[in-house]
Design a protein around this motif. Structure first.
Motif, PDB file in Angstrom:
ATOM      1  N   GLY A   1     -10.029  78.030 -32.681  1.00 37.73           N
ATOM      2  CA  GLY A   1      -8.739  78.439 -32.149  1.00 37.73           C
ATOM      3  C   GLY A   1      -7.634  78.131 -33.133  1.00 37.73           C
ATOM      4  O   GLY A   1      -7.860  77.528 -34.188  1.00 37.73           O
ATOM      5  N   LYS A   2      -6.436  78.566 -32.791  1.00 35.41           N
ATOM      6  CA  LYS A   2      -5.288  78.369 -33.681  1.00 35.41           C
ATOM      7  C   LYS A   2      -4.046  78.167 -32.827  1.00 35.41           C
ATOM      8  O   LYS A   2      -3.789  78.930 -31.888  1.00 35.41           O
ATOM      9  CB  LYS A   2      -5.122  79.609 -34.556  1.00 35.41           C
ATOM     10  N   SER A   3      -3.288  77.139 -33.141  1.00 37.48           N
ATOM     11  CA  SER A   3      -2.018  76.911 -32.467  1.00 37.48           C
ATOM     12  C   SER A   3      -1.094  76.222 -33.451  1.00 37.48           C
ATOM     13  O   SER A   3      -1.527  75.365 -34.223  1.00 37.48           O
ATOM     14  CB  SER A   3      -2.237  76.043 -31.221  1.00 37.48           C
ATOM     15  N   LYS A   4       0.184  76.600 -33.448  1.00 36.83           N
ATOM     16  CA  LYS A   4       1.157  76.112 -34.441  1.00 36.83           C
ATOM     17  C   LYS A   4       0.634  76.334 -35.854  1.00 36.83           C
ATOM     18  O   LYS A   4       0.911  75.533 -36.766  1.00 36.83           O
ATOM     19  CB  LYS A   4       1.465  74.629 -34.233  1.00 36.83           C
ATOM     20  N   GLY A   5      -0.161  77.383 -36.049  1.00 40.32           N
ATOM     21  CA  GLY A   5      -0.718  77.695 -37.372  1.00 40.32           C
ATOM     22  C   GLY A   5      -1.891  76.836 -37.775  1.00 40.32           C
ATOM     23  O   GLY A   5      -2.462  77.016 -38.853  1.00 40.32           O
ATOM     24  N   LYS A   6      -2.259  75.865 -36.898  1.00 38.68           N
ATOM     25  CA  LYS A   6      -3.318  74.906 -37.251  1.00 38.68           C
ATOM     26  C   LYS A   6      -4.630  75.233 -36.551  1.00 38.68           C
ATOM     27  O   LYS A   6      -4.622  75.689 -35.402  1.00 38.68           O
ATOM     28  CB  LYS A   6      -2.880  73.486 -36.839  1.00 38.68           C
ATOM     29  N   PRO A   7      -5.759  74.968 -37.209  1.00 39.43           N
ATOM     30  CA  PRO A   7      -7.041  75.182 -36.538  1.00 39.43           C
ATOM     31  C   PRO A   7      -7.290  74.125 -35.454  1.00 39.43           C
ATOM     32  O   PRO A   7      -7.037  72.935 -35.669  1.00 39.43           O
ATOM     33  CB  PRO A   7      -8.080  75.021 -37.653  1.00 39.43           C
ATOM     34  N   VAL A   8      -7.772  74.590 -34.316  1.00 37.93           N
ATOM     35  CA  VAL A   8      -8.269  73.697 -33.263  1.00 37.93           C
ATOM     36  C   VAL A   8      -9.697  74.147 -32.984  1.00 37.93           C
ATOM     37  O   VAL A   8      -9.924  75.292 -32.598  1.00 37.93           O
ATOM     38  CB  VAL A   8      -7.431  73.783 -31.983  1.00 37.93           C
ATOM     39  N   ILE A   9     -10.636  73.275 -33.265  1.00 43.97           N
ATOM     40  CA  ILE A   9     -12.043  73.653 -33.268  1.00 43.97           C
ATOM     41  C   ILE A   9     -12.768  72.952 -32.129  1.00 43.97           C
ATOM     42  O   ILE A   9     -12.654  71.731 -31.973  1.00 43.97           O
ATOM     43  CB  ILE A   9     -12.685  73.269 -34.620  1.00 43.97           C
ATOM     44  N   GLY A  10     -13.494  73.726 -31.336  1.00 47.82           N
ATOM     45  CA  GLY A  10     -14.308  73.151 -30.271  1.00 47.82           C
ATOM     46  C   GLY A  10     -15.773  73.248 -30.650  1.00 47.82           C
ATOM     47  O   GLY A  10     -16.321  74.347 -30.717  1.00 47.82           O
ATOM     48  N   LEU A  11     -16.374  72.113 -30.948  1.00 48.70           N
ATOM     49  CA  LEU A  11     -17.789  72.109 -31.321  1.00 48.70           C
ATOM     50  C   LEU A  11     -18.631  71.822 -30.088  1.00 48.70           C
ATOM     51  O   LEU A  11     -18.174  71.148 -29.159  1.00 48.70           O
ATOM     52  CB  LEU A  11     -18.063  71.034 -32.381  1.00 48.70           C
ATOM     53  N   PRO A  12     -19.868  72.314 -30.069  1.00 44.58           N
ATOM     54  CA  PRO A  12     -20.758  71.961 -28.960  1.00 44.58           C
ATOM     55  C   PRO A  12     -20.995  70.448 -28.967  1.00 44.58           C
ATOM     56  O   PRO A  12     -20.673  69.770 -29.941  1.00 44.58           O
ATOM     57  CB  PRO A  12     -22.057  72.704 -29.302  1.00 44.58           C
ATOM     58  N   GLY A  13     -21.581  69.942 -27.898  1.00 46.36           N
ATOM     59  CA  GLY A  13     -21.876  68.510 -27.850  1.00 46.36           C
ATOM     60  C   GLY A  13     -23.155  68.144 -28.577  1.00 46.36           C
ATOM     61  O   GLY A  13     -23.341  66.993 -28.981  1.00 46.36           O
ATOM     62  N   HIS A  14     -24.034  69.099 -28.770  1.00 52.72           N
ATOM     63  CA  HIS A  14     -25.343  68.837 -29.383  1.00 52.72           C
ATOM     64  C   HIS A  14     -25.158  68.350 -30.825  1.00 52.72           C
ATOM     65  O   HIS A  14     -24.624  69.058 -31.669  1.00 52.72           O
ATOM     66  CB  HIS A  14     -26.140  70.138 -29.358  1.00 52.72           C
ATOM     67  N   PRO A  15     -25.600  67.119 -31.118  1.00 50.90           N
ATOM     68  CA  PRO A  15     -25.328  66.541 -32.441  1.00 50.90           C
ATOM     69  C   PRO A  15     -25.782  67.421 -33.602  1.00 50.90           C
ATOM     70  O   PRO A  15     -25.086  67.515 -34.617  1.00 50.90           O
ATOM     71  CB  PRO A  15     -26.110  65.226 -32.425  1.00 50.90           C
ATOM     72  N   ALA A  16     -26.928  68.076 -33.480  1.00 52.77           N
ATOM     73  CA  ALA A  16     -27.410  68.885 -34.607  1.00 52.77           C
ATOM     74  C   ALA A  16     -26.487  70.073 -34.845  1.00 52.77           C
ATOM     75  O   ALA A  16     -26.230  70.462 -35.983  1.00 52.77           O
ATOM     76  CB  ALA A  16     -28.828  69.357 -34.335  1.00 52.77           C
ATOM     77  N   ALA A  17     -25.962  70.654 -33.760  1.00 56.80           N
ATOM     78  CA  ALA A  17     -25.023  71.765 -33.911  1.00 56.80           C
ATOM     79  C   ALA A  17     -23.740  71.262 -34.571  1.00 56.80           C
ATOM     80  O   ALA A  17     -23.159  71.941 -35.422  1.00 56.80           O
ATOM     81  CB  ALA A  17     -24.716  72.376 -32.548  1.00 56.80           C
ATOM     82  N   VAL A  18     -23.311  70.067 -34.204  1.00 56.27           N
ATOM     83  CA  VAL A  18     -22.103  69.507 -34.825  1.00 56.27           C
ATOM     84  C   VAL A  18     -22.303  69.366 -36.334  1.00 56.27           C
ATOM     85  O   VAL A  18     -21.432  69.716 -37.131  1.00 56.27           O
ATOM     86  CB  VAL A  18     -21.752  68.143 -34.179  1.00 56.27           C
ATOM     87  N   VAL A  19     -23.484  68.912 -36.741  1.00 58.03           N
ATOM     88  CA  VAL A  19     -23.759  68.708 -38.166  1.00 58.03           C
ATOM     89  C   VAL A  19     -23.734  70.042 -38.918  1.00 58.03           C
ATOM     90  O   VAL A  19     -23.063  70.174 -39.948  1.00 58.03           O
ATOM     91  CB  VAL A  19     -25.124  68.008 -38.363  1.00 58.03           C
ATOM     92  N   THR A  20     -24.443  71.035 -38.421  1.00 65.02           N
ATOM     93  CA  THR A  20     -24.533  72.291 -39.176  1.00 65.02           C
ATOM     94  C   THR A  20     -23.221  73.074 -39.118  1.00 65.02           C
ATOM     95  O   THR A  20     -22.775  73.599 -40.137  1.00 65.02           O
ATOM     96  CB  THR A  20     -25.693  73.164 -38.682  1.00 65.02           C
ATOM     97  N   ILE A  21     -22.601  73.157 -37.949  1.00 61.12           N
ATOM     98  CA  ILE A  21     -21.339  73.916 -37.839  1.00 61.12           C
ATOM     99  C   ILE A  21     -20.260  73.255 -38.701  1.00 61.12           C
ATOM    100  O   ILE A  21     -19.459  73.925 -39.346  1.00 61.12           O
ATOM    101  CB  ILE A  21     -20.886  74.025 -36.368  1.00 61.12           C
ATOM    102  N   THR A  22     -20.249  71.926 -38.739  1.00 63.41           N
ATOM    103  CA  THR A  22     -19.268  71.222 -39.565  1.00 63.41           C
ATOM    104  C   THR A  22     -19.492  71.528 -41.037  1.00 63.41           C
ATOM    105  O   THR A  22     -18.561  71.859 -41.771  1.00 63.41           O
ATOM    106  CB  THR A  22     -19.347  69.702 -39.319  1.00 63.41           C
ATOM    107  N   ASN A  23     -20.743  71.434 -41.474  1.00 61.65           N
ATOM    108  CA  ASN A  23     -21.020  71.646 -42.894  1.00 61.65           C
ATOM    109  C   ASN A  23     -20.818  73.095 -43.324  1.00 61.65           C
ATOM    110  O   ASN A  23     -20.572  73.363 -44.499  1.00 61.65           O
ATOM    111  CB  ASN A  23     -22.442  71.183 -43.236  1.00 61.65           C
ATOM    112  N   TYR A  24     -20.930  74.031 -42.413  1.00 59.76           N
ATOM    113  CA  TYR A  24     -20.826  75.442 -42.788  1.00 59.76           C
ATOM    114  C   TYR A  24     -19.435  75.992 -42.478  1.00 59.76           C
ATOM    115  O   TYR A  24     -18.748  76.479 -43.361  1.00 59.76           O
ATOM    116  CB  TYR A  24     -21.911  76.245 -42.074  1.00 59.76           C
TER     117      TYR A  24
END
Lengths: 406, 406
Positions: free
Chosen positions: B293-316
């Motif tokens: 998402g985006k607000s005030k020009g800044k990214p607001v990111i909602g990651l899933p709770g699943h730790p492995a998804a957090v790792v891959t989505i963050t790195n990519y």
């Protein structure tokens, strides 16, 4: 003259002399442990997950109740409760009963499968119709399926990365025992060397080596300590090295590492105490007049003054010394590539050759930076360097090479 | 349901929305600039070297004086002076004269070559016999041969490494203008999440995502700000995200990113202000319920709770957002490898697959970590992950793949 050692013999001398160096440990906050070296094996005191969890939003049921169901022949279940996140259900699931279980929640006793909410139609209050058959264990992550209680999670000598921080937090570790950072003293010798902010007179050069070393040591997880620039004078250098060696785990000097009249480093290292100079000269280009010494059990390293030699010798040999001192078991990431052109090398000396990498048809191709290649500007354009062994007359186009990061 | 975007479309949306984000700059000490992003092109005000230097210990002469000399027919030179390191010689070299010039010292006026000391025998006081012919320019590094005055040395957007620190010091730069570190707020949502140091009750899990994110952001050159763990409550999350967005350049939430009753993240992001949610769902496994998402020009990111998804989505994807915000022009280093086995993939969704690398016959081979692969423990054993495109049914043994670091 220099008593030149081969690259391989130099590595052996490093391992023989610095493997038993003792670095104290400290307990630090997990959040600040990235890049630090773990002092002992860490085992898990818990199963992860430590309860059977649902992988979907759905209803926990006895799986066999769903066997044979379909859109036309659904099975009816009575919803007897729900599981809140972070809590457990106090209901026991028996045949014909269901408990609402969101993703990640604990599976209630008696259930052995979770049917996704998409396959459960609400018939009336507290009654659902399930129209899909699930097998026992379906949509459940079993206790301990990620990590079993008692299993080894992080090995001694691992350099922690962010993924380890998450892993350790998951097993309840919020502080971690790591080696203290190695302290490395940096001493720049040479009457011609001035600070970058000083006005340059003809014949002088700016201290690029000190800045490179400071940054490189930080990148290697070492704490650099600047001891400044010192004139080419034996007594001054000896006094400064003695002070640095007292305060640091290792000392790195640049300049004065050869055998000329103004080259005091080897004499200084011998004067520090036994065994003194271990290696004076490595059969490698650039970087031949490199000194590796030892006093009080600590490495004292004399690098040549040539900036390109400082860069390659630091990335190859100093890094090795630091890894050996820390008992770092993490294998450094190097890149494998193919030579993009034929490259002839001097026989008799190993050569460190800077390369640029290009990916062509999914192959990584290394192009040597030729010409007057070993200058800082060219090195800064490179993606790393390859090592051409001393008994190799050159590399043919297509030859496989290992690229070390700079 | 999620409105799922492809991997490629998600990257386009990131570039379209965050390329013009403005980050203030700051002037910092060169020694502390490693890992920081340079705000503008840096040119050299100097030639490097800025005087002709000797590459050997020897005598500066007029090269033509040495032509035709040999052991049996040496030429005689009168030594009229020497050059001190960091200084210049006040002698002018004329035919038949020589000035002692150590390695790195300035070449005196009149001389156009340096004969190594090994080929100069001292005949008597101030007289030497040279027994080797040298060509004009031999053993001299010419002014500007490393860096020409006025040339571009470091490009805007470069992430500085230690080699750049040395390079910048060599051209007289001791402080450097870099982008301020991006501040990223971390908010962990979920009633079931507890701190690692708390006693675990059944149904609860420890906050591994917060620790992973903290470390990963530091590794990416970002300053993480922890906003703690918050319950699954719309109002509480909204208030906390608003506070974080006020103070930070971006906010990352984990948990509650899907479309269930307890999933508040997308509603919170839409409530922050326009445009709100840009992407809700990426066609990738794991990590499908990801929100950008985006607000005030800044990214607001909602990651899933699943730790492995957090790792891959963050790195990519999070890494991509950070690079785009910083106008980082440094190409991230990925590794090219060949698949070690056949691997079948789900058609229709891109797949992030963790792999271990082995070097066999100088080829880097990627072995998928199969089984229940996307758990933290397995990820921590991996060397990185590969991305299998959504239109690909699998990869054959030997297929070329790109490995992204974790």
């Amino acid at each position: 003259m220099l008593r030149v050692e081969s690259v391989e013999d130099t590595i052996s001398i490093i391992i023989d002399n610095f493997s038993d160096y003792t670095i104290a440990s400290e307990l630090i906050e997990l959040n600040h442990s990235s890049g630090r070296v773990v002092t002992s094996d860490i085992y898990s005191n818990y199963n992860i997950p430590d309860f059977d969890r649902s992988t979907v939003d759905g209803y926990s049921i006895v799986a066999s109740d769903s066997f044979g169901t379909s859109d036309s022949i659904p099975a009816e279940f009575k919803v007897v409760g729900s599981v809140a996140m972070g809590d457990i259900s106090h209901c026991v699931v028996e045949s014909g009963k269901a408990v609402y279980t969101p993703t990640g929640a604990s599976i209630p006793d008696g259930a052995d499968g979770v049917v996704m909410i998409e396959y459960a139609d609400e018939l009336s209050n507290n009654v659902i119709l399930v129209n899909k058959s699930i097998s026992p264990g379906e949509n459940i992550i079993k206790t301990g399926s990620d990590i079993k209680k008692g299993s080894l999670v992080v090995k001694q000598g691992t350099v922690l990365k962010s993924i380890h921080l998450g892993l350790l937090a998951s097993i309840g570790v919020s502080r971690v025992e790591v080696r203290k950072k190695i302290k490395a003293g940096i001493i720049i010798t040479g009457d011609e060397i001035i600070s970058p902010e000083c006005e340059l007179k003809k014949g002088q050069i700016r201290n690029s080596n000190g800045y490179f070393l400071y940054g490189a040591l930080i990148e290697m997880g070492v704490e650099p300590v600047n001891y400044g620039i010192i004139e080419d004078n034996y007594d001054s250098i000896l006094t400064l090295v003695q002070a640095a060696l007292e305060n640091c785990d290792m000392v790195i000097l640049t300049g004065g590492s050869s055998v000329g009249l103004q080259d005091h480093t080897s004499k200084v290292i011998d004067a520090l105490g036994t065994p003194g100079v271990l290696v004076h000269g490595i059969s490698v280009k650039p970087g031949k007049p490199t000194i590796i010494g030892k006093s009080k059990g600590k490495p004292v390293i004399g690098l040549p003054g040539h900036p390109a030699a400082v860069v390659t010798i630091t990335n190859y040999f100093v890094r090795k010394i630091i890894d050996v001192m820390q008992s770092n078991t993490t294998i450094p990431q190097s890149i494998h590539a193919c030579m993009g052109i034929n490259y002839g090398s001097n026989n008799g000396r190993a050569e460190f050759l800077p390369v640029q990498l290009q990916v062509i048809d999914n192959q990584t191709i290394a192009y040597p930076i030729t010409g007057r290649s070993f200058q800082l500007f060219n090195l800064a354009q490179s993606d790393g360097f390859i090592v051409i062994p001393s008994d190799c007359e050159g590399l043919a186009q297509g030859a496989e090479v290992t690229v070390y990061a700079i």
